[in-house]
Design a protein around this motif. Structure first.
Motif, short mmCIF file in Angstrom:
data_model
loop_
_atom_site.label_atom_id
_atom_site.label_comp_id
_atom_site.label_asym_id
_atom_site.label_seq_id
_atom_site.Cartn_x
_atom_site.Cartn_y
_atom_site.Cartn_z
N CYS A 44 0.85 -1.19 0.00
CA CYS A 44 0.00 0.00 0.00
C CYS A 44 0.89 1.24 0.00
O CYS A 44 2.09 1.16 0.25
CB CYS A 44 -0.95 0.01 1.18
SG CYS A 44 -0.18 -0.22 2.79
N ALA A 45 0.29 2.38 -0.31
CA ALA A 45 1.07 3.62 -0.44
C ALA A 45 0.27 4.80 0.08
O ALA A 45 -0.95 4.84 0.00
CB ALA A 45 1.45 3.86 -1.90
N ASP A 46 0.99 5.77 0.65
CA ASP A 46 0.41 7.05 1.07
C ASP A 46 1.42 8.15 0.77
O ASP A 46 2.63 7.93 0.84
CB ASP A 46 0.10 7.06 2.56
CG ASP A 46 -1.32 6.65 2.87
OD1 ASP A 46 -2.24 7.31 2.34
OD2 ASP A 46 -1.53 5.68 3.63
N ASN A 71 1.46 4.61 6.90
CA ASN A 71 1.50 3.43 6.06
C ASN A 71 1.47 2.15 6.89
O ASN A 71 0.82 1.17 6.53
CB ASN A 71 2.75 3.45 5.18
CG ASN A 71 2.61 4.38 3.99
OD1 ASN A 71 2.12 4.00 2.94
ND2 ASN A 71 3.03 5.63 4.16
N TYR A 85 10.04 -0.80 2.82
CA TYR A 85 9.32 0.26 2.13
C TYR A 85 10.18 0.92 1.06
O TYR A 85 11.42 0.88 1.11
CB TYR A 85 8.82 1.31 3.12
CG TYR A 85 9.89 2.11 3.84
CD1 TYR A 85 10.27 3.37 3.39
CD2 TYR A 85 10.51 1.62 4.99
CE1 TYR A 85 11.24 4.11 4.05
CE2 TYR A 85 11.47 2.35 5.66
CZ TYR A 85 11.83 3.59 5.19
OH TYR A 85 12.79 4.32 5.85
N GLY A 121 13.69 3.75 -3.91
CA GLY A 121 12.75 4.80 -4.22
C GLY A 121 13.29 5.75 -5.26
O GLY A 121 13.99 5.35 -6.19
N SER A 133 6.32 10.53 -0.55
CA SER A 133 5.47 9.38 -0.85
C SER A 133 6.16 8.11 -0.40
O SER A 133 7.35 7.91 -0.68
CB SER A 133 5.16 9.32 -2.35
OG SER A 133 4.36 8.18 -2.65
N LEU A 134 5.42 7.24 0.28
CA LEU A 134 5.99 6.01 0.79
C LEU A 134 5.10 4.83 0.39
O LEU A 134 3.88 4.89 0.54
CB LEU A 134 6.13 6.08 2.31
CG LEU A 134 6.97 5.00 2.98
CD1 LEU A 134 7.71 5.58 4.20
CD2 LEU A 134 6.10 3.83 3.45
N THR A 135 5.72 3.80 -0.15
CA THR A 135 5.04 2.55 -0.49
C THR A 135 5.56 1.47 0.44
O THR A 135 6.77 1.21 0.48
CB THR A 135 5.30 2.14 -1.95
OG1 THR A 135 4.80 3.17 -2.82
CG2 THR A 135 4.63 0.82 -2.27
#
Length: 325
Positions: A44-46, A71, A85, A121, A133-135
């Protein structure tokens, strides 16, 4: 991380120490790692944008922690275990170079707390605001990821922790409310992801409360095809929120930034879940019931009348300009 010329020193200074073995020292454009045997990946990502998701003078140390924790909260809602991540940063030219020292220190502290590492990243420049942004990657046993679509009529509506502290914390930081102990501001800056609860065989559905209790409960209702009724007096409040008083009830229930878990719990699992939560040191409160009917949320006052709010919560479209809360 992808590294255009001139960015190698930036990456090495701020992020290489965060990298785990699969990140290949951030020297390649991809990570290589082996997921745990017999587990399914959860991804998931935010994203967080300066001026929308955090205030300009918020400490960069706390911003790093919050980016990771929001996250982690998504993983917690699916009953997943953190793995690693990816992160992308878009940096405006006027951001002081030492800003990322605090940011990366915050990430490092929480990597140690939650047992994960950076895998890679990208870094870019931007003429707009700072964008982070982090996944996140996690894992669950096959078929045991908790979804939003399983709530059934008769299930209890349960929440972890206390509701409304994050939103009230933002109000304090914006000068709208007093916060003599700093508790509310801390809850806004540093959420507490509720990892470690064994949800998969105990709850029918789950979501984390990021956009407001009423709105996120509405998401569960729509995905599950049920309605829900909540008793406002049962929604747990911290001591600091109780001091703020009834005038802040709507803000507490619709403001967002709680990152607590909202659960659909069948009656026969309640006692087991309560014991599991107690063992994990997590407070758990029943606040209502899922019911047959339209996919809507009814919030009832102490006298049984339905409360009407201006908005059920944060909208990622209509509220896209201005700090959330």
């Amino acid at each position: 991380m992808s590294q255009p010329a001139g960015e190698f020193a930036f990456i090495a200074r701020h992020f290489r120490s965060l990298a785990g073995p699969g990140a290949l020292a951030l020297s390649d454009d991809a990570a290589v790692f082996m997921p745990p045997a017999g587990r399914e990946l959860v991804v998931c990502a935010d994203a967080m944008v300066a001026g929308v998701h955090f205030l300009p003078d918020d400490p960069s140390y706390d911003i790093g922690r919050k980016l990771l924790r929001v996250n982690l909260s998504d993983l917690a809602a699916m009953g997943a275990v953190p793995l690693g991540y990816l992160m992308t940063v878009s940096v405006p030219p006027d951001l002081p170079s030492d800003w990322f020292e605090g940011f990366s220190a915050g990430l490092a502290a929480d990597q140690a707390t939650y047992g994960l590492s950076l895998l890679g990243g990208d870094t870019t420049s931007t003429t707009g605001p700072l964008v982070l942004s982090l996944t996140i990657l996690g894992h669950v046993a096959p078929g045991e990821a908790v979804r939003r679509n399983g709530a059934r009529p008769g299930d209890g509506v349960w929440v972890t922790g206390t509701i409304g502290d994050g939103s009230l914390g933002l109000a304090c930081l914006q000068g709208e409310l007093d916060d003599p102990t700093g508790f509310l501001a801390d809850r806004y800056h540093v959420p507490q992801p509720r990892l470690g609860l064994a949800l998969s065989r105990l709850v029918h559905a789950a979501i984390d409360v990021s956009d407001g209790l009423v709105q996120d409960l509405g998401h569960l209702c729509r995905e599950s095809g049920v309605g829900a009724v909540v008793e406002a007096t049962l929604v747990p409040a911290s001591d600091a929120a109780r001091v703020a008083g009834a005038a802040w009830l709507e803000r507490r229930l619709t403001g967002g930034d709680d990152y607590e878990l909202l659960l659909a719990v069948p009656a026969d699992a309640e006692a087991i879940l309560l014991r599991a939560a107690a063992a994990a040191g997590v407070a758990l409160t029943r606040i209502g019931t899922f019911e047959t009917g339209p996919a809507r949320v009814r919030v009832l006052a102490a006298n049984g009348s339905e409360l009407v709010f201006r908005s059920p919560g944060w909208s990622h479209v209509s509220d896209a300009f201005g700090v959330r809360g």
